[in-house]
Design a protein around this motif. Structure first.
Motif, PDB file in Angstrom:
ATOM      1  N   PHE A  71       0.834  -1.206   0.000  1.00  0.00           N
ATOM      2  CA  PHE A  71       0.000   0.000   0.000  1.00  0.00           C
ATOM      3  C   PHE A  71       0.869   1.256   0.000  1.00  0.00           C
ATOM      4  N   ILE A  72       1.940   1.262   0.798  1.00  0.00           N
ATOM      5  CA  ILE A  72       2.848   2.413   0.832  1.00  0.00           C
ATOM      6  C   ILE A  72       3.522   2.599  -0.524  1.00  0.00           C
ATOM      7  N   LEU A  73       3.950   1.504  -1.121  1.00  0.00           N
ATOM      8  CA  LEU A  73       4.581   1.575  -2.441  1.00  0.00           C
ATOM      9  C   LEU A  73       3.615   2.127  -3.489  1.00  0.00           C
ATOM     10  N   GLU A  74       2.377   1.720  -3.388  1.00  0.00           N
ATOM     11  CA  GLU A  74       1.371   2.151  -4.357  1.00  0.00           C
ATOM     12  C   GLU A  74       1.178   3.669  -4.308  1.00  0.00           C
ATOM     13  N   ASN A  75       1.396   4.273  -3.134  1.00  0.00           N
ATOM     14  CA  ASN A  75       1.189   5.706  -2.965  1.00  0.00           C
ATOM     15  C   ASN A  75       2.498   6.488  -2.857  1.00  0.00           C
ATOM     16  N   HIS A  76       3.610   5.811  -3.100  1.00  0.00           N
ATOM     17  CA  HIS A  76       4.920   6.468  -2.992  1.00  0.00           C
ATOM     18  C   HIS A  76       5.144   7.375  -4.198  1.00  0.00           C
ATOM     19  N   ALA A  77       5.645   8.588  -3.946  1.00  0.00           N
ATOM     20  CA  ALA A  77       5.809   9.581  -5.015  1.00  0.00           C
ATOM     21  C   ALA A  77       6.836   9.160  -6.060  1.00  0.00           C
ATOM     22  N   ASP A  78       7.837   8.343  -5.674  1.00  0.00           N
ATOM     23  CA  ASP A  78       8.890   7.946  -6.616  1.00  0.00           C
ATOM     24  C   ASP A  78       8.550   6.685  -7.403  1.00  0.00           C
ATOM     25  N   LYS A 106      -1.017  -3.069  -9.645  1.00  0.00           N
ATOM     26  CA  LYS A 106      -1.534  -2.129  -8.656  1.00  0.00           C
ATOM     27  C   LYS A 106      -1.503  -0.688  -9.142  1.00  0.00           C
ATOM     28  N   LYS A 107      -0.515  -0.357  -9.991  1.00  0.00           N
ATOM     29  CA  LYS A 107      -0.341   1.029 -10.397  1.00  0.00           C
ATOM     30  C   LYS A 107       0.463   1.076 -11.685  1.00  0.00           C
ATOM     31  N   GLY A 108       0.074   1.958 -12.617  1.00  0.00           N
ATOM     32  CA  GLY A 108       0.835   2.126 -13.842  1.00  0.00           C
ATOM     33  C   GLY A 108       0.806   0.880 -14.714  1.00  0.00           C
ATOM     34  N   SER A 109       1.928   0.630 -15.371  1.00  0.00           N
ATOM     35  CA  SER A 109       1.996  -0.499 -16.308  1.00  0.00           C
ATOM     36  C   SER A 109       3.364  -1.162 -16.233  1.00  0.00           C
ATOM     37  N   ILE A 110       3.376  -2.421 -15.862  1.00  0.00           N
ATOM     38  CA  ILE A 110       4.581  -3.252 -15.887  1.00  0.00           C
ATOM     39  C   ILE A 110       4.268  -4.479 -16.728  1.00  0.00           C
ATOM     40  N   ASP A 111       5.203  -4.818 -17.617  1.00  0.00           N
ATOM     41  CA  ASP A 111       4.974  -5.951 -18.525  1.00  0.00           C
ATOM     42  C   ASP A 111       4.627  -7.210 -17.752  1.00  0.00           C
ATOM     43  N   GLN A 112       3.608  -7.914 -18.228  1.00  0.00           N
ATOM     44  CA  GLN A 112       3.174  -9.153 -17.598  1.00  0.00           C
ATOM     45  C   GLN A 112       3.495 -10.342 -18.497  1.00  0.00           C
ATOM     46  N   ILE A 113       3.307 -11.523 -17.958  1.00  0.00           N
ATOM     47  CA  ILE A 113       3.516 -12.745 -18.728  1.00  0.00           C
ATOM     48  C   ILE A 113       2.561 -12.750 -19.925  1.00  0.00           C
ATOM     49  N   GLN A 114       3.091 -13.105 -21.107  1.00  0.00           N
ATOM     50  CA  GLN A 114       2.291 -13.055 -22.329  1.00  0.00           C
ATOM     51  C   GLN A 114       1.527 -14.365 -22.555  1.00  0.00           C
ATOM     52  N   LEU A 115       0.302 -14.206 -22.983  1.00  0.00           N
ATOM     53  CA  LEU A 115      -0.537 -15.357 -23.325  1.00  0.00           C
ATOM     54  C   LEU A 115      -0.403 -15.682 -24.802  1.00  0.00           C
ATOM     55  N   TYR A 209       7.001  -5.634  -7.697  1.00  0.00           N
ATOM     56  CA  TYR A 209       7.821  -5.194  -8.824  1.00  0.00           C
ATOM     57  C   TYR A 209       7.541  -3.715  -9.068  1.00  0.00           C
ATOM     58  N   ILE A 210       8.585  -2.892  -9.088  1.00  0.00           N
ATOM     59  CA  ILE A 210       8.372  -1.454  -9.213  1.00  0.00           C
ATOM     60  C   ILE A 210       9.175  -0.851 -10.363  1.00  0.00           C
ATOM     61  N   ARG A 211       8.652   0.261 -10.857  1.00  0.00           N
ATOM     62  CA  ARG A 211       9.381   1.155 -11.764  1.00  0.00           C
ATOM     63  C   ARG A 211       9.354   2.535 -11.134  1.00  0.00           C
ATOM     64  N   ALA A 231      13.023   1.330  -0.606  1.00  0.00           N
ATOM     65  CA  ALA A 231      12.968   0.143   0.251  1.00  0.00           C
ATOM     66  C   ALA A 231      13.089   0.535   1.721  1.00  0.00           C
ATOM     67  N   GLU A 232      13.984   1.480   1.989  1.00  0.00           N
ATOM     68  CA  GLU A 232      14.146   1.942   3.369  1.00  0.00           C
ATOM     69  C   GLU A 232      12.879   2.634   3.870  1.00  0.00           C
ATOM     70  N   ASP A 233      12.206   3.376   2.975  1.00  0.00           N
ATOM     71  CA  ASP A 233      10.972   4.084   3.342  1.00  0.00           C
ATOM     72  C   ASP A 233       9.869   3.129   3.779  1.00  0.00           C
ATOM     73  N   VAL A 234       9.820   1.933   3.161  1.00  0.00           N
ATOM     74  CA  VAL A 234       8.738   0.994   3.480  1.00  0.00           C
ATOM     75  C   VAL A 234       9.176  -0.058   4.492  1.00  0.00           C
ATOM     76  N   GLY A 235      10.414   0.046   5.008  1.00  0.00           N
ATOM     77  CA  GLY A 235      10.856  -0.864   6.051  1.00  0.00           C
ATOM     78  C   GLY A 235      11.462  -2.163   5.568  1.00  0.00           C
ATOM     79  N   LEU A 236      12.032  -2.153   4.354  1.00  0.00           N
ATOM     80  CA  LEU A 236      12.681  -3.350   3.813  1.00  0.00           C
ATOM     81  C   LEU A 236      14.194  -3.191   3.857  1.00  0.00           C
ATOM     82  N   ASN A 237      14.917  -4.325   3.914  1.00  0.00           N
ATOM     83  CA  ASN A 237      16.377  -4.317   3.933  1.00  0.00           C
ATOM     84  C   ASN A 237      16.939  -4.412   2.520  1.00  0.00           C
TER      85      ASN A 237
END
Length: 802
Positions: A71-78, A106-115, A209-211, A231-237
């Motif tokens: 959820f934080i990533l979805e609303n992150h400005a970067d 969740k947001k924008g467009s990231i390439d998905q597996i092709q059918l 997965y982010i862009r 990653a640091e903003d959302v609490g990941l190492n």
């Protein structure tokens, strides 16, 4: 201006041989730069097309993300785009590695597996997957087919589930790979309804997965820095971040490391070409000083002399550069169509106007810099000094004369008469050899064999245990419980040793352990045993600390094998680490000292193998065995061992030829590109050698004619040229073999330490070194023959007038 132009053209025509050699030198440098630039841009273009077809366009993946972090990533400005993947279940069938996933944008467009056909699942009983998986499940890969499979959802109990195929995914053709079934991992997709029915919201974990925003405004390094901050903003190492290296390398602006490599290679080539061109101009100018004096006596000013020589060099460049651009382009076409991409459907013109423009500018600047000193020398001398000019001999001091004069003494006298000219010629020739051996060192160490040994460190075959570390639902899958059954027992090894062609068996020892006083990503880890022989080979990946087997035994030494996480875990060399080792169901406390850190193993920690075997007494700590066979018996033994390992579902099987096949596919483009570059450098360096040596002889035709007029025979002339050439050859080889190999070794060590390329250890390029030595010696002999014949095309009187 017209007079100077016509005079320059007349001089070029009169000194036709020297002019041709200079044009050839300019064309060769242009060819090398154009072929390097075009090859680099072609590789990038090819990789970009491959990425668009086979890879997703995300910048990084965050492993183990929670719903709140998503959820934080979805609303992150970067964050420009975000998609998630959930690993839902595994298909529980013997010798099959297959997982079911659920993807969501969740947001924008990231390439998905092709059918390839159908649609992605919507209902809870729908599934989409590749044809190869369905065939492995004995299901016809067609839309609407129904089947039942045993699933284990997030480590729970194994249960049967019914599915209907709604989509057929595109799949990579692996038919050309000779790969064992246990080496393949299949992936299929289920619907969100299936996930919601079987997994509680609080138990759902995601790979995000982010862009980032404004990809085009940032370099690769900057993108990685921004992602680390997110990653640091959302609490990941940092250990939770997996960068999409393929995409970042080829689809974004180059990072500092990549840019430095390209700039460094370009500057090296420019320096090499500049030295060759400078040596030619230097030798030609000092042999024409008297002619410059005559022009000054007739009224030419410094400006006129400079303009004359500049016009000559410009005219030579206008001929040499287009030829070099064309040859560089043709070399790139040949390299890729006939070698690197032979059999590929990749269509490309291989023409890059950006490379051509950059090369033209660079070559013109190099020519300008190269003639600066000869221009200054020619224009600065007075007419009287020029008419009396003799080649400088260094400091004026009384020299010991020879009572008798021999061919060797005559050659020596000529070489030391102008030490600077001799040094410039040797340096120009040595640069080609240095560049050749630097690239040869890299090319010799980027081999499929080295990479295959990174995948499979020992033997011709490997039988390893397929185990879990901490399976709460089915503890019988854990390594310590499997080892109670002793599947890799003496009986199995005796059976394997009885096969015709088997030479020996080596073991890898691994046990499970709990980390007691350190915080790791998971507290249940693997601890491996390392022998004294294996410890020696571990030195090449040592990052900090020291490796001494006796100290490892006597001090209960521990080696950490994931140095990338060393600082994140807060480790320091000398730390005391407390572990609880698992010997079957028995727990054994172990306290050791952290002695070293490497990037070397799947096990988290390594301890001395003899210490491990003294501690583990209830079970056999073997987790894998490596089998070595006679080369001529390889195929027959492989078939028998493969049949043997099929009898135990806990066995996984690797074969060196399969790992080698995988390695060849992975490094093919890199390896062929570097070898193509090596061939181009070798050819150009070889011709530059001939070019420079011929120039140094031809400018002395008058001098050699005078020597013959006073009694020097043709045989003695040939011997003198040959001995001078051998001196240049020896100097070239000394520079190449010392500086070239030294720089090459340092560069390979840097690559090993930084893991830029797949190099695991250094091997000296013996073959390439011998090729260089033979080529230079043969070239020198050929030059002697050629120059001797060329000189004798003119009569003695004509040579003395020249």
């Amino acid at each position: 201006m017209k007079t100077i132009y016509h005079l320059a053209i007349s001089r070029l025509k009169y000194n036709k041989g020297r002019s041709i050699l200079t044009i050839v030198a300019i064309a060769l440098m242009t060819t090398l730069l154009m072929s390097i630039g075009s090859s680099a841009l072609t590789v990038i273009r090819h990789q970009q097309l491959e990425i668009k077809e086979s890879a997703r366009n995300y910048h990084a993946a965050f492993k183990g993300s929670t719903a709140d972090q998503v959820f934080i990533l979805e609303n992150h400005a970067d964050v420009e785009s975000l998609s998630t993947r959930e690993s839902v279940a595994s298909i529980e069938l013997p010798k099959l590695n297959a997982v079911l996933n659920f993807d969501s944008t969740k947001k924008g467009s990231i390439d998905q597996i092709q059918l390839a056909n159908g649609k992605m699942p919507v209902e809870a009983d729908e599934i989409a997957g590749p044809p190869a998986l369905f065939e492995r499940l004995d299901v016809v890969p067609e839309i609407g087919q129904k089947f039942q499979i045993p699933l284990r959802i997030q480590g729970g109990k194994v249960e049967n589930y019914d599915f209907t195929i709604t989509g057929i995914l595109e799949q990579t053709d692996i038919s050309k790979l000779n790969v064992n079934e246990t080496r393949l991992v299949y992936g299929a997709f289920v619907s969100e309804k299936f996930v919601e029915q079987h997994i509680a919201p609080e138990d759902r974990t995601y790979t995000a997965y982010i862009r980032i925003v404004n990809e085009n405004k940032h370099s690769k390094d900057e993108i990685e820095t921004i992602i680390s901050e997110i990653a640091e903003d959302v609490g990941l190492n940092k250990s939770d971040i997996s960068f999409n290296e393929q995409y970042l390398t080829y689809m974004t602006n180059p990072g500092t490391q990549e840019r430095n490599v390209m700039i460094g290679l370009g500057l090296l080539v420019v320096f090499l070409g500049g030295m060759v061109i400078y040596s030619i101009y230097y030798v030609s100018v000092i042999s024409n000083i008297q002619e410059m004096g005559k022009l000054k006596a007739l009224g030419a000013t410094k400006k006129h002399i400079r303009r004359l020589l500049f016009t000559e060099s410009l005219a030579q460049s206008f001929v040499g550069i287009p030829c070099g651009i064309l040859l560089g382009y043709l070399a790139t076409v040949f390299l890729f169509r006939m070698v690197i991409l032979s059999g590929s459907t990749f269509g490309d013109t291989f023409w890059h106007w950006q490379a051509a423009i950059c090369v033209i500018v660079v070559v013109l600047l190099t020519v300008g810099v190269s003639i600066r000193k000869p221009l200054k020398m020619a224009s600065g001398i007075s007419p009287v000094e020029a008419m009396r000019y003799q080649e400088p001999t260094g400091k004026q001091k009384r020299k010991k004369s020879f009572k008798t004069l021999s061919v060797s003494k005559l050659s020596y006298a000529n070489l030391q008469r102008n030490k600077r000219r001799t040094a410039v010629t040797i340096l120009a020739l040595g640069c080609s050899g240095i560049l050749f051996l630097v690239v040869a060192n890299i090319a010799n160490n980027i081999t499929a064999e080295n990479y295959a040994r990174m995948l499979m460190p020992k033997g011709d075959f490997e039988i390893s245990l397929n185990y879990a570390e901490d399976d709460q639902e089915y503890p019988e899958n854990n390594l310590n419980i499997i080892q109670l059954q002793n599947p890799l027992n003496d009986g199995l090894k005796t059976q394997i040793m009885s096969l015709d062609g088997v030479e020996g068996i080596d073991e890898k020892h691994t046990v499970l352990a709990d980390a007691e006083n350190v915080e790791l990503e998971t507290q249940r880890i693997e601890v491996g045993g390392i022998s004294e022989n294996d410890l020696l080979s571990l030195n090449k990946s040592l990052k900090r600390g020291t490796l001494d087997y006796d100290e490892l035994v006597h001090s209960n030494g521990i080696i950490f094998t994931w140095d990338i996480l060393f600082e994140q875990y807060g480790f320091e060399i000398g730390d005391t680490i407390q572990l609880t080792l698992y010997d079957g169901n028995k727990k054994i406390p172990f306290t050791g000292t952290l002695m070293a850190s490497t990037n070397s193993s799947d096990d988290t920690f390594l301890i001395a193998d003899e210490v491990l075997q003294q501690l583990i007494t209830e079970t056999n700590p073997a987790s894998a065995i490596y089998i070595t066979v006679q080369p001529e018996k390889f195929e027959s033994v492989k078939a028998q061992i493969d049949t043997l390992q099929q009898e135990n579902t806990k066995f996984m099987f690797k074969s060196y030829d399969e790992e080698l096949g995988i390695a060849k596919q992975l490094i093919r483009t890199i390896q062929y590109t570097i070898y193509g570059l090596l061939i181009v450098i070798g050819i150009i360096g070889y011709i530059s050698l001939i070019n420079t040596m011929i120039t140094s002889i031809l400018v002395r035709k008058k001098e050699l004619g005078i020597l013959q007029a006073i009694g020097l025979s043709d045989k003695q002339l040939r011997q003198m040229i040959h001995r001078e050439g051998m001196f240049f050859t020896l100097g070239t080889l000394v520079l190449s073999l010392t500086i070239g190999n030294g720089l090459g070794y340092l560069l390979v060590r840097i690559i090993i330490n930084t893991q830029i390329l797949t190099i695991s250890q250094y091997e000296y390029p013996i073959t390439q070194t011998l090729v260089l030595i033979v080529a230079v010696v043969i070239g020198q002999i050929a030059i002697t023959v050629f120059v001797n014949r060329y000189i004798h095309k003119q009569s003695l009187v004509e040579r003395m007038r020249d």
